[in-house]
Design a protein around this motif. Structure first.
Motif, PDB file in Angstrom:
ATOM      1  N   GLU A  22      -4.820  -3.874   6.585  1.00  0.00           N
ATOM      2  CA  GLU A  22      -3.829  -3.699   8.094  1.00  0.00           C
ATOM      3  C   GLU A  22      -3.724  -2.622   9.002  1.00  0.00           C
ATOM      4  OE1 GLU A  22       1.051  -2.802   8.138  1.00  0.00           O
ATOM      5  OE2 GLU A  22       0.334  -3.214   5.873  1.00  0.00           O
ATOM      6  N   VAL A  23      -4.389  -1.488   7.845  1.00  0.00           N
ATOM      7  CA  VAL A  23      -4.104  -0.202   8.763  1.00  0.00           C
ATOM      8  C   VAL A  23      -6.077   0.146   9.885  1.00  0.00           C
ATOM      9  CG1 VAL A  23      -4.428   2.085   8.302  1.00  0.00           C
ATOM     10  CG2 VAL A  23      -2.888   1.475   6.922  1.00  0.00           C
ATOM     11  N   THR A  24      -6.572  -1.044   8.757  1.00  0.00           N
ATOM     12  CA  THR A  24      -7.712  -0.515   9.495  1.00  0.00           C
ATOM     13  C   THR A  24      -7.607  -1.797  10.469  1.00  0.00           C
ATOM     14  OG1 THR A  24      -8.964  -0.270   7.599  1.00  0.00           O
ATOM     15  CG2 THR A  24     -10.221  -1.104  10.117  1.00  0.00           C
ATOM     16  N   LYS A  25      -6.944  -2.637  10.436  1.00  0.00           N
ATOM     17  CA  LYS A  25      -7.193  -3.539  11.509  1.00  0.00           C
ATOM     18  C   LYS A  25      -6.256  -3.059  12.793  1.00  0.00           C
ATOM     19  CE  LYS A  25      -5.581  -8.222  12.929  1.00  0.00           C
ATOM     20  NZ  LYS A  25      -5.623  -9.614  12.075  1.00  0.00           N
ATOM     21  N   THR A  26      -4.837  -2.709  12.792  1.00  0.00           N
ATOM     22  CA  THR A  26      -4.219  -2.154  13.473  1.00  0.00           C
ATOM     23  C   THR A  26      -4.451  -0.808  14.533  1.00  0.00           C
ATOM     24  OG1 THR A  26      -2.516  -2.507  12.256  1.00  0.00           O
ATOM     25  CG2 THR A  26      -1.838  -0.697  14.306  1.00  0.00           C
ATOM     26  N   LEU A  27      -4.898  -0.138  13.423  1.00  0.00           N
ATOM     27  CA  LEU A  27      -5.644   1.143  14.423  1.00  0.00           C
ATOM     28  C   LEU A  27      -6.883   0.628  15.368  1.00  0.00           C
ATOM     29  CD1 LEU A  27      -5.788   4.412  11.385  1.00  0.00           C
ATOM     30  CD2 LEU A  27      -4.255   3.779  13.696  1.00  0.00           C
ATOM     31  N   SER A  28      -8.100  -0.180  14.997  1.00  0.00           N
ATOM     32  CA  SER A  28      -9.170  -0.757  15.785  1.00  0.00           C
ATOM     33  C   SER A  28      -8.899  -1.455  16.738  1.00  0.00           C
ATOM     34  CB  SER A  28     -10.229  -0.933  14.992  1.00  0.00           C
ATOM     35  OG  SER A  28      -9.740  -1.756  14.311  1.00  0.00           O
ATOM     36  N   SER A  29      -7.392  -2.216  16.697  1.00  0.00           N
ATOM     37  CA  SER A  29      -7.079  -3.064  17.969  1.00  0.00           C
ATOM     38  C   SER A  29      -7.042  -2.484  19.389  1.00  0.00           C
ATOM     39  CB  SER A  29      -5.909  -3.582  17.584  1.00  0.00           C
ATOM     40  OG  SER A  29      -5.012  -2.648  17.889  1.00  0.00           O
ATOM     41  N   ASP A  30      -7.467  -3.265  20.054  1.00  0.00           N
ATOM     42  CA  ASP A  30      -7.462  -2.990  21.383  1.00  0.00           C
ATOM     43  C   ASP A  30      -6.535  -2.753  22.383  1.00  0.00           C
ATOM     44  OD1 ASP A  30     -10.329  -4.097  21.797  1.00  0.00           O
ATOM     45  OD2 ASP A  30      -9.678  -5.753  23.206  1.00  0.00           O
ATOM     46  N   GLU A  31      -5.011  -2.307  20.855  1.00  0.00           N
ATOM     47  CA  GLU A  31      -3.772  -1.291  22.329  1.00  0.00           C
ATOM     48  C   GLU A  31      -4.085  -0.152  21.563  1.00  0.00           C
ATOM     49  OE1 GLU A  31       0.767  -1.446  20.312  1.00  0.00           O
ATOM     50  OE2 GLU A  31      -0.897  -3.124  19.706  1.00  0.00           O
ATOM     51  N   PHE A  32      -4.933   0.163  20.446  1.00  0.00           N
ATOM     52  CA  PHE A  32      -5.008   1.265  20.806  1.00  0.00           C
ATOM     53  C   PHE A  32      -6.176   2.083  21.279  1.00  0.00           C
ATOM     54  CE2 PHE A  32      -2.380   0.770  17.449  1.00  0.00           C
ATOM     55  CZ  PHE A  32      -1.197   1.660  16.633  1.00  0.00           C
ATOM     56  N   GLU A  33      -6.827   1.495  22.221  1.00  0.00           N
ATOM     57  CA  GLU A  33      -7.593   1.794  23.055  1.00  0.00           C
ATOM     58  C   GLU A  33      -8.772   2.771  22.998  1.00  0.00           C
ATOM     59  OE1 GLU A  33      -6.007   2.699  27.438  1.00  0.00           O
ATOM     60  OE2 GLU A  33      -3.811   2.626  25.801  1.00  0.00           O
ATOM     61  N   GLY A  34      -9.249   2.558  21.478  1.00  0.00           N
ATOM     62  CA  GLY A  34     -10.326   3.305  20.947  1.00  0.00           C
ATOM     63  C   GLY A  34      -9.463   4.854  20.636  1.00  0.00           C
ATOM     64  N   ARG A  35      -8.280   4.995  20.586  1.00  0.00           N
ATOM     65  CA  ARG A  35      -8.829   6.544  19.872  1.00  0.00           C
ATOM     66  C   ARG A  35      -8.506   7.698  20.591  1.00  0.00           C
ATOM     67  NH1 ARG A  35      -9.994   3.179  15.423  1.00  0.00           N
ATOM     68  NH2 ARG A  35     -10.954   5.044  14.839  1.00  0.00           N
ATOM     69  N   GLU A  36      -8.790   7.841  21.493  1.00  0.00           N
ATOM     70  CA  GLU A  36      -9.758   9.477  22.179  1.00  0.00           C
ATOM     71  C   GLU A  36      -8.437  10.227  22.350  1.00  0.00           C
ATOM     72  OE1 GLU A  36     -11.750  10.689  26.141  1.00  0.00           O
ATOM     73  OE2 GLU A  36     -10.998   8.740  26.454  1.00  0.00           O
ATOM     74  N   PRO A  37      -8.758  11.147  21.269  1.00  0.00           N
ATOM     75  CA  PRO A  37      -7.746  12.041  22.587  1.00  0.00           C
ATOM     76  C   PRO A  37      -6.720  12.542  23.010  1.00  0.00           C
ATOM     77  CG  PRO A  37      -8.722  13.095  20.474  1.00  0.00           C
ATOM     78  CD  PRO A  37      -9.937  11.615  21.100  1.00  0.00           C
ATOM     79  N   GLY A  38      -5.787  12.872  23.608  1.00  0.00           N
ATOM     80  CA  GLY A  38      -5.030  13.218  24.975  1.00  0.00           C
ATOM     81  C   GLY A  38      -4.413  11.679  25.855  1.00  0.00           C
ATOM     82  N   THR A  39      -4.771  11.174  24.846  1.00  0.00           N
ATOM     83  CA  THR A  39      -4.598   9.555  26.013  1.00  0.00           C
ATOM     84  C   THR A  39      -3.587   8.918  25.554  1.00  0.00           C
ATOM     85  OG1 THR A  39      -5.838   8.015  24.923  1.00  0.00           O
ATOM     86  CG2 THR A  39      -6.754   9.316  26.254  1.00  0.00           C
ATOM     87  N   ALA A  40      -3.073   7.872  26.056  1.00  0.00           N
ATOM     88  CA  ALA A  40      -1.816   6.649  25.242  1.00  0.00           C
ATOM     89  C   ALA A  40      -2.764   6.483  24.404  1.00  0.00           C
ATOM     90  CB  ALA A  40      -1.730   5.875  25.919  1.00  0.00           C
ATOM     91  N   GLY A  41      -3.623   6.205  23.795  1.00  0.00           N
ATOM     92  CA  GLY A  41      -4.051   5.659  22.194  1.00  0.00           C
ATOM     93  C   GLY A  41      -3.706   6.103  21.135  1.00  0.00           C
ATOM     94  N   GLU A  42      -4.168   7.940  21.312  1.00  0.00           N
ATOM     95  CA  GLU A  42      -3.938   8.780  20.360  1.00  0.00           C
ATOM     96  C   GLU A  42      -2.318   8.955  20.280  1.00  0.00           C
ATOM     97  OE1 GLU A  42      -3.184  13.894  19.521  1.00  0.00           O
ATOM     98  OE2 GLU A  42      -3.977  12.982  21.450  1.00  0.00           O
ATOM     99  N   GLY A  99     -12.274   6.489  22.267  1.00  0.00           N
ATOM    100  CA  GLY A  99     -11.706   5.548  23.974  1.00  0.00           C
ATOM    101  C   GLY A  99     -12.836   4.452  24.436  1.00  0.00           C
ATOM    102  N   HIS A 100     -12.462   4.869  25.757  1.00  0.00           N
ATOM    103  CA  HIS A 100     -13.305   3.891  26.404  1.00  0.00           C
ATOM    104  C   HIS A 100     -14.600   4.586  26.860  1.00  0.00           C
ATOM    105  CE1 HIS A 100     -10.288   1.299  28.166  1.00  0.00           C
ATOM    106  NE2 HIS A 100      -8.917   2.198  27.632  1.00  0.00           N
ATOM    107  N   CYS A 101     -16.102   3.531  26.458  1.00  0.00           N
ATOM    108  CA  CYS A 101     -17.126   4.283  26.467  1.00  0.00           C
ATOM    109  C   CYS A 101     -17.971   2.591  27.438  1.00  0.00           C
ATOM    110  CB  CYS A 101     -17.237   4.488  24.870  1.00  0.00           C
ATOM    111  SG  CYS A 101     -17.290   2.700  23.935  1.00  0.00           S
ATOM    112  N   THR A 102     -19.204   2.906  27.389  1.00  0.00           N
ATOM    113  CA  THR A 102     -19.973   2.277  27.681  1.00  0.00           C
ATOM    114  C   THR A 102     -19.866   1.045  27.655  1.00  0.00           C
ATOM    115  OG1 THR A 102     -21.969   3.587  27.825  1.00  0.00           O
ATOM    116  CG2 THR A 102     -22.377   1.206  28.630  1.00  0.00           C
ATOM    117  N   PRO A 103     -19.973  -0.109  28.483  1.00  0.00           N
ATOM    118  CA  PRO A 103     -19.833  -2.039  28.122  1.00  0.00           C
ATOM    119  C   PRO A 103     -20.735  -2.421  27.722  1.00  0.00           C
ATOM    120  CG  PRO A 103     -19.044  -0.798  30.744  1.00  0.00           C
ATOM    121  CD  PRO A 103     -19.492   0.093  30.358  1.00  0.00           C
ATOM    122  N   ASN A 104     -20.480  -3.298  26.453  1.00  0.00           N
ATOM    123  CA  ASN A 104     -21.388  -3.976  26.041  1.00  0.00           C
ATOM    124  C   ASN A 104     -21.821  -5.679  26.800  1.00  0.00           C
ATOM    125  OD1 ASN A 104     -19.545  -6.224  25.569  1.00  0.00           O
ATOM    126  ND2 ASN A 104     -19.391  -5.704  23.071  1.00  0.00           N
TER     127      ASN A 104
END
Length: 556
Positions: A41-61, A328-333
C-alpha cells in the motif's frame, strides 16, 4: 546493485586489527509481525503519479509528508521531534549558467577547455558571480590528509587562493587485495569526491578539480556531466558557503594529461608517485581561470521522524533511515511519461520504515528507543541525512547504531544478502548472529572500489561516528541462482533506475523483501535490547570520532 561483502571485507579487517571485540550477548528475537499489505500500500501510494515523483520543494513533497505522518501515526509511533513529526531542513539551490572556458595559463601555455565536454564545475558559495582569476595550480595527488595513516598530500604547501588538481579514489584502488593503507581496492571515505572537496576547502584552496577516470570513479564522464550541470541543491550553511572553495569540478583525464605536460610533468609518473607514502604536492607553474553566473533559490524541506520510546533506556537510540524523496519530473520515456515515480528507489525503503514501525509497536518497546527517520533530498546529495547529522534531534553520542534502507530488492527470496561496508565495525557480530539464525549468508563484493558505503544516507551518520548497517537483498536467488539475481539487477539499472519506468508493478514478488525485512527487524531488536555500544574497528576512518564522542561526558 553490486555491493560490499561482509565475508571478504570482515576477514581483512580482522587480520588487520587482530581479534574482534568481545561478542555481546544477544537477546532472542521472535519473528516480527511485518505486514506485506502495508509494504504494498505505502509503496504503491508514494509512487503514484499523484505524488509527482516526490521532489523536495514541490506539491509532491506536501502530499508525501501528509501521508507519511498519517501512516506512522497509524502504526502506533509517536512524533519524534519534541512533539512534532518534522525536522525542518533549509536548502539552497544554486544554478550556474554562462560558463566560461577553463583557461590554463603559464610562461609557455595557453590551453582552453570547453564546459561540459572537457570540464564541469559548480560552487557551494551563495554568490551571484564566480570569477577564478589566475589561480596557481598544485597537483596534490589524491588530496588526502589522514593523520591516523601518516598520510598528507598537502604537506608543506599553502593552498590559499590556489587550485588543487586531484586524482579520484584513493592510493591503492588498483590493488587486487582488500588490505592496504586505504583498504586495498575497497574504497575508503578518502576516495570519495565529497571528501576531496571538503579537504580542499579546509586547506584554503580557491578551486578543486578532480581528474576523471572511469574505473577508479566507477562511472563514466556522462554521469559526471549530467550530475554536475543544472540546479544543484545543498543544505543551507549559516555563512552562505564562504568557507568553501569557489569552484568544485572535474576534468577529463586527457585534459589533466595536457595540463601536466604543459608543466613539464608526466601524468602516469605523477600518478604513480602519488600512490606511495611520502608523496609531496607539486606546484605546476601554471594558473587556472574561469567564471560563471549563479541564480540562488532558498527553500525548506522536511525530514519525518517517528519513535517508539524505550522501556528502560529511552535516551539511547537505534536508528532506522530511508529517503522519501525522488526526482520529480524528468526526461520523458518513449510514451511521453515524464514522472520519475521512484517506486523501488525509494518508496520501498520508506514503506519499510512504516512496516517495521508497525512490527516493533506490536512486539512492544525495546529497552532503547527505536527511531524511524525518513529523510529528504537524498537524490540531491544526501542533504536531509546530512542536515540531521549536523543538527541531530537525538544526540549522536547516544545513538547506538542503525540501518539504512534504499531501493529494496524485488527479485524474490535469496540464500544471501549483500552487505555494504562489511568489515568496518563490530556490527559484524550482530549480522553474523542474525544471519545464522535465519539460515542466510553474506555475498562477496565484485566492485569494492566503487565505494557504495559512502553513497547513501547512512554515511551522513557513519562519518560522524555512528556505526551503521547498509544491507541489500541478495542476488543468489532460490529460483534461478546468482544468474537470475544479476539479471534482475541489470534490468533495473538499464530500464528503470532514475527514470519514468521505476513504477509500481502489481505483479512484483514481495517474498524476498519480506525475508529481508525480518533480518532488519531482528537487527533493530538486537541493538535495542543489548547494553553494548558498537564501535568501528581500530584503524577505520571513523573510529577516532566515535572514540571522541564516547569519551565525552554522558556519551556512549
Amino acid at each position: 546493485m553490486i555491493r560490499n561483502s561482509l565475508t571478504i571485507a570482515a576477514a581483512a579487517a580482522i587480520a588487520a586489527v587482530g581479534a574482534r571485540a568481545e561478542t555481546p550477548v544477544f537477546a532472542d528475537v521472535e519473528p516480527g509481525a511485518i505486514s506485506e499489505a502495508t509494504m504494498k500500500e505505502v509503496t504503491k501510494t508514494l509512487s503514484s503519479d499523484e505524488f509527482e515523483g516526490r521532489e523536495p520543494g514541490t506539491a509532491g513533497e506536501e502530499k508525501t509528508l501528509d501521508y507519511l505522518v498519517e501512516k506512522l501515526r497509524d502504526a502506533g509511533l509517536q512524533p519524534g521531534n519534541d512533539g512534532s513529526w518534522f525536522q525542518d531542513v533549509p536548502l539552497v539551490e544554486i544554478t550556474a549558467d554562462n560558463f566560461e572556458e577553463l583557461r590554463i595559463g603559464g610562461p609557455a601555455a595557453d590551453l582552453r577547455y570547453r564546459p561540459r565536454a572537457d570540464w564541469v564545475g559548480v560552487t557551494y558559495r551563495e554568490d551571484r558571480r564566480i570569477d577564478l582569476d589566475d589561480s596557481e595550480i598544485v597537483f596534490v595527488g589524491f588530496g588526502i590528509n589522514a593523520p591516523e595513516k601518516g598520510w598528507n598530500d598537502y604537506a608543506g604547501v599553502d593552498m590559499r587562493g590556489k587550485t588543487a588538481l586531484i586524482l579520484v579514489n584513493d592510493p591503492d584502488y588498483d590493488s587486487e587485495e582488500l588490505q592496504g593503507t586505504f583498504n586495498g581496492k575497497a574504497m575508503t571515505y578518502y576516495g570519495r569526491w565529497t571528501y576531496k572537496y571538503e579537504e580542499a576547502a579546509r586547506q584554503g584552496a580557491a578551486a578543486a578539480l578532480i581528474v576523471h577516470e572511469d574505473y577508479p570513479a566507477a562511472y563514466g564522464w556522462n554521469v559526471v556531466e549530467s550530475s554536475w550541470t543544472g540546479p544543484q541543491a545543498y543544505a543551507e550553511r549559516g555563512n552562505g558557503g564562504a568557507d568553501q572553495t569557489m569552484v568544485n569540478g572535474w576534468v577529463q583525464k586527457e585534459v589533466a594529461e595536457a595540463i601536466l605536460q604543459a608543466a613539464g610533468q608526466d601524468f602516469l609518473a605523477l600518478s604513480a608517485a602519488a600512490k606511495r607514502p611520502g608523496f609531496k604536492p607539486v606546484a605546476l607553474g601554471l594558473t587556472a581561470s574561469t567564471g560563471f553566473d549563479n541564480s540562488v533559490r532558498k527553500f525548506a524541506s522536511k525530514n519525518v521522524i517517528g519513535i517508539l520510546p524505550g522501556s528502560e533506556r529511552p535516551d539511547e537510540y537505534v536508528l532506522h533511515s530511508a529517503h522519501w524523496d525522488h526526482l520529480g519530473h524528468c526526461t520523458p520515456n518513449a510514451e511521453g511519461d515524464d514522472i520519475c515515480n521512484g517506486a523501488i528507489d525509494n518508496a520501498t525503503g520508506t514503506a519499510a520504515l512504516v512496516a517495521l514501525g508497525e512490527a516493533h509497536v506490536k512486539a512492544g518497546p525495546t529497552a532503547r528507543t527505536q527511531v524511524f527517520l525518513a529523510v529528504t533530498a537524498e537524490e540531491s546529495g544526501l542533504l536531509g541525512s546530512e542536515y540531521y547529522g549536523a543538527t541531530p534531534v537525538f544526540p549522536l553520542d547516544r545513538t547506538v547504531g542503525g540501518l539504512n534502507m534504499d531501493a529494496l530488492f524485488l527479485a524474490g527470496p535469496a540464500h544471501d544478502v549483500t552487505v555494504v561496508g562489511g568489515g568496518k565495525s563490530t556490527l559484524d557480530a550482530y549480522l553474523d548472529h542474525a544471519l545464522s539464525d535465519l539460515g542466510r549468508v553474506a555475498t562477496p563484493d565484485s566492485a569494492p572500489q566503487a565505494g557504495y558505503y559512502y553513497r547513501s544516507d547512512h554515511f551522513s551518520f557513519a562519518k560522524r561516528g555512528v556505526p551503521m548497517f547498509y544491507i541489500d537483498g541478495g542476488e543468489d536467488l532460490l529460483d534461478g541462482g546468482r544468474a537470475a539475481g544479476e539479471a534482475y539487477s541489470a534490468a533495473y539499472r538499464e530500464n528503470a533506475y532514475h527514470g519514468p519506468d521505476d513504477e509500481y508493478d502489481p505483479a512484483w514478488d514481495w517474498s524476498g523483501v519480506m525475508q529481508d525485512l525480518q533480518l532488519y527487524y531482528r537487527l533493530g531488536r538486537m541493538l535495542g535490547e543489548t547494553t553494548d555500544w558498537p564501535n568501528w574497528y581500530e584503524g577505520d576512518e571513523f573510529r577516532a570520532i566515535r572514540d571522541e564522542s564516547c569519551a565525552a561526558e554522558g556519551g556512549c
